[in-house]
Design a protein around this motif. Sequence first.
Motif: not given
Length: 305
Positions: A96-100, A116-118
């Motif tokens: 998924g798409t995450y924010l740091v 972006f976790v593939m």
Amino acid sequence: MRILRVLLLLCFAIVALALPGRASDRFDPKTAGFSITFHGESSAYRDTAVVVMPRGVTIFNAVGGPQGDYSAVTEAGTMVQQGVRQWRWTAPDRPGTYLVTFDGPAKHDAIAVHAFVMVPATEVKNGLLNGYRIGEYPAAPLKGNPIYLPPPGFIEVTKDNEDTKVSPHFTLKQFLCKEDTTKYFPKYVLFKERLPLKLEAVLERVNAMGFAVDKLHVMSAFRTPYYNKAIGDVKYSMHQWGSAADIYIDSLVPDSKTLYGAIEQMLSHAGFAHLQGGMGIYPATSAHPPFVHVDVRGTAARWKG
């Protein structure tokens, strides 16, 4: 006429650089007062992208900038501070798409890292990933070079994340394979983290020449092996690994030689040596405007299409 046009463009650029209020003064690169390093890259852009596998570990460092307290927060995964300006982030186990987010000591000085976790490449079955045609990568890397190994995974693109910024002036959907123009989701894409950093540097260079533009047109970026074969491109095209983009500016620069020269000049400076790669210049046809191919293979290669 072509030579005269190029000379006029160069004269305009020189005059623009000498005038107050030139394009380079108006252009905002959207950088923070410090940089974040990760995976061998360094970025001061307020929007930056990192690509990881599920449960992958990334070490982030905050470098440069003023003295003071730096902090990091994440909406998913695990963040562990390892030093005054160093953090260890373990990605979630779900693609998924995450924010740091990293904050500096100055007010409103932050860098948003879009992670972006593939989806693992092991999910590709018979050349298809959730119905999206990927095709087959070459069985062996070119001359044993590991940059040509099959990718470990793919970034899933959905209606919800397609507009996610991978850098201040580029979004995820700009890197999608041009074969699929449907509204069907999910789609899948690859891009090397260095590629949008190079495109941002090129955009800033173009503005420094006097051309007031806030974007580069990405005519083609990622290509699935299936599409790359269908259009008859070379077997080891860097596009298949998300390492290349074919770009042009707009009607302000009608000749790709101007863009090519600007990039070559940029790469001649030591500070941009890490962005070195392949570059090819292509004339206009009935199907497309003149454009320049750039990639981040790490070694210089030049050609004329």
